[in-house]
Design a protein around this motif. Structure first.
Motif, PDB file in Angstrom:
ATOM      1  N   MET A 262      53.653  89.547 -73.416  1.00 58.35           N
ATOM      2  CA  MET A 262      53.064  89.318 -72.104  1.00 58.35           C
ATOM      3  C   MET A 262      51.977  88.246 -72.182  1.00 58.35           C
ATOM      4  SD  MET A 262      50.879  91.800 -69.585  1.00 58.35           S
ATOM      5  CE  MET A 262      49.373  91.434 -70.475  1.00 58.35           C
ATOM      6  N   LEU A 263      51.127  88.354 -73.194  1.00 57.83           N
ATOM      7  CA  LEU A 263      50.056  87.369 -73.354  1.00 57.83           C
ATOM      8  C   LEU A 263      50.633  85.976 -73.601  1.00 57.83           C
ATOM      9  CD1 LEU A 263      47.619  89.468 -75.586  1.00 57.83           C
ATOM     10  CD2 LEU A 263      47.205  88.743 -73.226  1.00 57.83           C
ATOM     11  N   HIS A 264      51.711  85.911 -74.383  1.00 56.27           N
ATOM     12  CA  HIS A 264      52.333  84.621 -74.689  1.00 56.27           C
ATOM     13  C   HIS A 264      53.132  84.056 -73.518  1.00 56.27           C
ATOM     14  CE1 HIS A 264      52.330  85.492 -79.303  1.00 56.27           C
ATOM     15  NE2 HIS A 264      51.238  84.882 -78.914  1.00 56.27           N
ATOM     16  N   GLN A 265      54.039  84.875 -73.008  1.00 57.50           N
ATOM     17  CA  GLN A 265      55.071  84.371 -72.096  1.00 57.50           C
ATOM     18  C   GLN A 265      54.665  84.401 -70.631  1.00 57.50           C
ATOM     19  OE1 GLN A 265      58.610  86.644 -73.095  1.00 57.50           O
ATOM     20  NE2 GLN A 265      58.204  86.401 -75.286  1.00 57.50           N
ATOM     21  N   ASP A 266      53.887  85.411 -70.246  1.00 51.38           N
ATOM     22  CA  ASP A 266      53.515  85.548 -68.836  1.00 51.38           C
ATOM     23  C   ASP A 266      52.157  84.923 -68.528  1.00 51.38           C
ATOM     24  OD1 ASP A 266      55.891  87.016 -68.352  1.00 51.38           O
ATOM     25  OD2 ASP A 266      54.924  88.813 -69.128  1.00 51.38           O
ATOM     26  N   LEU A 267      51.232  85.030 -69.485  1.00 49.92           N
ATOM     27  CA  LEU A 267      49.908  84.428 -69.285  1.00 49.92           C
ATOM     28  C   LEU A 267      49.785  83.053 -69.939  1.00 49.92           C
ATOM     29  CD1 LEU A 267      47.681  87.608 -69.727  1.00 49.92           C
ATOM     30  CD2 LEU A 267      48.105  86.338 -67.619  1.00 49.92           C
ATOM     31  N   ARG A 268      50.809  82.671 -70.728  1.00 47.94           N
ATOM     32  CA  ARG A 268      50.848  81.354 -71.362  1.00 47.94           C
ATOM     33  C   ARG A 268      49.641  81.112 -72.267  1.00 47.94           C
ATOM     34  NH1 ARG A 268      56.118  79.949 -70.606  1.00 47.94           N
ATOM     35  NH2 ARG A 268      56.705  80.179 -68.413  1.00 47.94           N
ATOM     36  N   ARG A 269      49.187  82.159 -72.907  1.00 46.22           N
ATOM     37  CA  ARG A 269      48.058  81.992 -73.814  1.00 46.22           C
ATOM     38  C   ARG A 269      48.568  81.567 -75.190  1.00 46.22           C
ATOM     39  NH1 ARG A 269      44.146  87.187 -72.358  1.00 46.22           N
ATOM     40  NH2 ARG A 269      43.883  86.685 -70.136  1.00 46.22           N
ATOM     41  N   GLU A 270      47.877  80.645 -75.790  1.00 45.69           N
ATOM     42  CA  GLU A 270      48.263  80.150 -77.110  1.00 45.69           C
ATOM     43  C   GLU A 270      47.398  80.780 -78.195  1.00 45.69           C
ATOM     44  OE1 GLU A 270      47.994  75.927 -76.943  1.00 45.69           O
ATOM     45  OE2 GLU A 270      49.611  75.713 -75.450  1.00 45.69           O
ATOM     46  N   ASN A 271      47.916  80.741 -79.415  1.00 42.43           N
ATOM     47  CA  ASN A 271      47.178  81.210 -80.592  1.00 42.43           C
ATOM     48  C   ASN A 271      46.852  82.696 -80.542  1.00 42.43           C
ATOM     49  OD1 ASN A 271      47.089  78.538 -81.690  1.00 42.43           O
ATOM     50  ND2 ASN A 271      45.397  78.083 -80.275  1.00 42.43           N
ATOM     51  N   VAL A 272      47.689  83.473 -79.860  1.00 42.14           N
ATOM     52  CA  VAL A 272      47.542  84.928 -79.893  1.00 42.14           C
ATOM     53  C   VAL A 272      48.407  85.456 -81.034  1.00 42.14           C
ATOM     54  CG1 VAL A 272      47.905  87.093 -78.653  1.00 42.14           C
ATOM     55  CG2 VAL A 272      47.145  85.054 -77.409  1.00 42.14           C
ATOM     56  N   PRO A 273      47.818  86.067 -82.050  1.00 37.57           N
ATOM     57  CA  PRO A 273      48.620  86.533 -83.195  1.00 37.57           C
ATOM     58  C   PRO A 273      49.609  87.620 -82.792  1.00 37.57           C
ATOM     59  CG  PRO A 273      46.258  86.544 -83.704  1.00 37.57           C
ATOM     60  CD  PRO A 273      46.384  86.345 -82.229  1.00 37.57           C
ATOM     61  N   LEU A 274      50.766  87.630 -83.435  1.00 35.63           N
ATOM     62  CA  LEU A 274      51.715  88.717 -83.257  1.00 35.63           C
ATOM     63  C   LEU A 274      51.205  89.944 -84.011  1.00 35.63           C
ATOM     64  CD1 LEU A 274      55.095  86.801 -83.811  1.00 35.63           C
ATOM     65  CD2 LEU A 274      53.890  87.225 -81.656  1.00 35.63           C
ATOM     66  N   TRP A 275      51.841  91.081 -83.772  1.00 33.60           N
ATOM     67  CA  TRP A 275      51.490  92.273 -84.549  1.00 33.60           C
ATOM     68  C   TRP A 275      51.675  91.980 -86.039  1.00 33.60           C
ATOM     69  CZ3 TRP A 275      49.241  96.092 -81.858  1.00 33.60           C
ATOM     70  CH2 TRP A 275      49.507  96.208 -80.482  1.00 33.60           C
ATOM     71  N   GLY A 276      50.709  92.380 -86.854  1.00 33.03           N
ATOM     72  CA  GLY A 276      50.698  91.982 -88.257  1.00 33.03           C
ATOM     73  C   GLY A 276      51.300  92.974 -89.229  1.00 33.03           C
ATOM     74  N   TYR A 277      51.758  94.107 -88.730  1.00 33.79           N
ATOM     75  CA  TYR A 277      52.391  95.154 -89.540  1.00 33.79           C
ATOM     76  C   TYR A 277      53.155  96.011 -88.556  1.00 33.79           C
ATOM     77  CZ  TYR A 277      52.573  99.822 -91.827  1.00 33.79           C
ATOM     78  OH  TYR A 277      52.960 101.044 -92.334  1.00 33.79           O
ATOM     79  N   PHE A 278      54.320  96.504 -88.974  1.00 35.00           N
ATOM     80  CA  PHE A 278      55.068  97.387 -88.090  1.00 35.00           C
ATOM     81  C   PHE A 278      55.734  98.483 -88.904  1.00 35.00           C
ATOM     82  CE2 PHE A 278      58.918  98.911 -86.059  1.00 35.00           C
ATOM     83  CZ  PHE A 278      58.443  99.272 -84.808  1.00 35.00           C
ATOM     84  N   CYS A 279      55.550  99.715 -88.453  1.00 31.58           N
ATOM     85  CA  CYS A 279      56.267 100.848 -89.048  1.00 31.58           C
ATOM     86  C   CYS A 279      56.611 101.818 -87.934  1.00 31.58           C
ATOM     87  CB  CYS A 279      55.419 101.551 -90.101  1.00 31.58           C
ATOM     88  SG  CYS A 279      56.207 103.053 -90.762  1.00 31.58           S
ATOM     89  N   GLN A 280      57.840 102.323 -87.956  1.00 33.85           N
ATOM     90  CA  GLN A 280      58.247 103.352 -87.005  1.00 33.85           C
ATOM     91  C   GLN A 280      58.893 104.513 -87.733  1.00 33.85           C
ATOM     92  OE1 GLN A 280      60.975 102.145 -83.920  1.00 33.85           O
ATOM     93  NE2 GLN A 280      60.955 104.135 -82.921  1.00 33.85           N
ATOM     94  N   ILE A 281      58.459 105.705 -87.371  1.00 36.39           N
ATOM     95  CA  ILE A 281      59.141 106.926 -87.807  1.00 36.39           C
ATOM     96  C   ILE A 281      60.071 107.313 -86.662  1.00 36.39           C
ATOM     97  CG2 ILE A 281      58.877 109.290 -88.618  1.00 36.39           C
ATOM     98  CD1 ILE A 281      55.911 108.572 -89.210  1.00 36.39           C
ATOM     99  N   SER A 282      61.361 107.329 -86.923  1.00 35.76           N
ATOM    100  CA  SER A 282      62.323 107.482 -85.830  1.00 35.76           C
ATOM    101  C   SER A 282      63.479 108.383 -86.222  1.00 35.76           C
ATOM    102  CB  SER A 282      62.876 106.108 -85.431  1.00 35.76           C
ATOM    103  OG  SER A 282      63.879 106.240 -84.451  1.00 35.76           O
ATOM    104  N   ASP A 283      64.000 109.110 -85.223  1.00 35.64           N
ATOM    105  CA  ASP A 283      65.250 109.840 -85.413  1.00 35.64           C
ATOM    106  C   ASP A 283      66.297 109.374 -84.413  1.00 35.64           C
ATOM    107  OD1 ASP A 283      64.331 110.876 -83.071  1.00 35.64           O
ATOM    108  OD2 ASP A 283      64.333 112.977 -83.702  1.00 35.64           O
ATOM    109  N   SER A 284      66.017 108.238 -83.765  1.00 30.72           N
ATOM    110  CA  SER A 284      66.942 107.701 -82.767  1.00 30.72           C
ATOM    111  C   SER A 284      68.082 106.944 -83.443  1.00 30.72           C
ATOM    112  CB  SER A 284      66.189 106.763 -81.817  1.00 30.72           C
ATOM    113  OG  SER A 284      67.032 106.280 -80.808  1.00 30.72           O
ATOM    114  N   THR A 285      69.215 106.856 -82.749  1.00 23.29           N
ATOM    115  CA  THR A 285      70.400 106.186 -83.286  1.00 23.29           C
ATOM    116  C   THR A 285      70.582 104.828 -82.613  1.00 23.29           C
ATOM    117  OG1 THR A 285      71.440 108.333 -83.678  1.00 23.29           O
ATOM    118  CG2 THR A 285      72.874 106.400 -83.678  1.00 23.29           C
ATOM    119  N   THR A 286      70.532 103.791 -83.406  1.00 27.10           N
ATOM    120  CA  THR A 286      70.594 102.432 -82.876  1.00 27.10           C
ATOM    121  C   THR A 286      71.860 102.168 -82.073  1.00 27.10           C
ATOM    122  OG1 THR A 286      69.379 101.718 -84.826  1.00 27.10           O
ATOM    123  CG2 THR A 286      70.431 100.010 -83.515  1.00 27.10           C
TER     124      THR A 286
END
Length: 332
Positions: A262-286
């Motif tokens: 949203m910050l990048h694409q809708d507000l057109r803000r530059e130099n906003v870092p993406l999330w720097g780590y991602f982990c999900q605990i999931s039991d969902s089926t892709t």
């Protein structure tokens, strides 16, 4: 033994070598490394984790500054407090898989609302908190004050009104720990909760005149955008300083992770870092097409994660996995 490793951490390092066990270990290592590099962690809480008493370990994470903001469902927000004041009245049903429709109806007649193997007592938990909250809602409504759902809970806990009713050690309540820290909380879709239904009833009855006395999910997104913009920076590695640790799926995770595109694409803000780590605990089926089960790389296409972002998917039971990861990060 490494001085930062207690017996649980050492056990994980020794035994968790393959499959989901290895994913757990790798995610825990990367979580600790992210914090050690100066990063912060955003945690999301779905499902019935508060009724599962995840607060026993999550509260320690909050107090130790290992979690810096939380997005949770309305159910998790309220159910931590329900457990705080009514724990001794909860009823565990270990053989819940064997219950008949008649058995379930008997629980209903006892005002016991079942969540898997645990029944929440309506009168001692839900109605007690409803009465306290109704007074806060009406008071704010009269004065024209508007608060977010979690701010009402913070105000209630800080008032001390509930202390004589505590039935667990408050150190085991993650919301008490969050209130003490004034931790940023975001509760999208709060109306989809027991207290959300009670608030709607209060508006219908006319007890609360302005439905906006409890602030909305859109306002939460605005606040989240402000929080992320203020706190996100780039680490020396080039990764974003804010990590994303997702327990379960649904709106608790889907809502906050979207703040970056949203910050990048809708507000057109530059130099906003993406999330720097991602982990999900999931039991969902892709393969069923659910977003909750999507592999982390799919989030690259949405502008949420970078190719270089450390990514982990642990396909297992969060009530088992999350406390183990928390123990590792805490050095237990």
């Amino acid at each position: 033994m490494d001085k930062t490793q207690g017996p649980i951490s050492a056990f994980i390092e020794r035994h968790y070598r393959h499959f989901n066990a290895a994913a757990l270990r790798d995610a825990a290592r990367a979580y600790r490394a992210h914090l050690d590099a100066g990063g912060r962690m955003f945690l999301t809480l779905a499902g019935a984790m508060s009724t599962a008493e995840l607060g026993i370990s999550l509260a320690e994470m909050i107090r130790a500054d290992k979690v810096h903001a939380i997005s949770c469902t309305g159910a998790n927000l309220e159910e931590d407090v329900f457990n705080l004041v009514a724990h001794n009245h909860y009823v565990r049903v270990p053989h819940y898989r064997e219950l008949s429709a008649a058995d379930e109806e008997a629980l209903l007649q006892r005002h016991l609302n079942r969540v898997t193997d645990t029944c929440i007592p309506e009168m001692e938990a839900m109605r007690r908190i409803e009465q306290a909250m109704l007074e806060l809602w009406c008071d704010c409504d009269r004065r024209g004050e508007r608060l977010f759902p979690h701010e009402f809970f913070y105000r209630l806990l800080r008032s001390g009104r509930l202390k004589e009713s505590y039935e667990i050690d408050p150190r085991d309540s993650w919301l008490v720990a969050a209130a003490e820290k004034n931790l940023p909380l975001f509760v999208p879709g709060w109306e989809d909760s027991t207290l959300g239904n009670m608030y709607a009833a209060a508006v219908i009855r006319g007890d609360v005149r302005n439905p906006g006395t409890v602030r909305s999910g859109i306002e939460y997104m605005v606040q989240l955008a402000e929080w992320y913009t203020t706190n996100a920076r780039r680490l020396p590695s080039g990764l974003g300083s804010i990590g994303f640790f997702q327990i379960g799926g649904g709106i608790a995770g889907d809502f906050p992770i979207c703040v970056v595109p949203m910050l990048h694409q809708d507000l057109r803000r530059e130099n906003v870092p993406l999330w720097g780590y991602f982990c999900q605990i999931s039991d969902s089926t892709t393969s069923y097409g659910g977003y909750s089960g999507a592999v982390p790389n799919e989030k690259i296409t949405w502008g949420k994660l970078a190719r270089e972002t450390p990514k982990f998917m642990i396909e297992s039971d969060a009530t088992i996995v999350a406390p183990l990861i928390f123990a590792y990060v805490l050095g237990w």
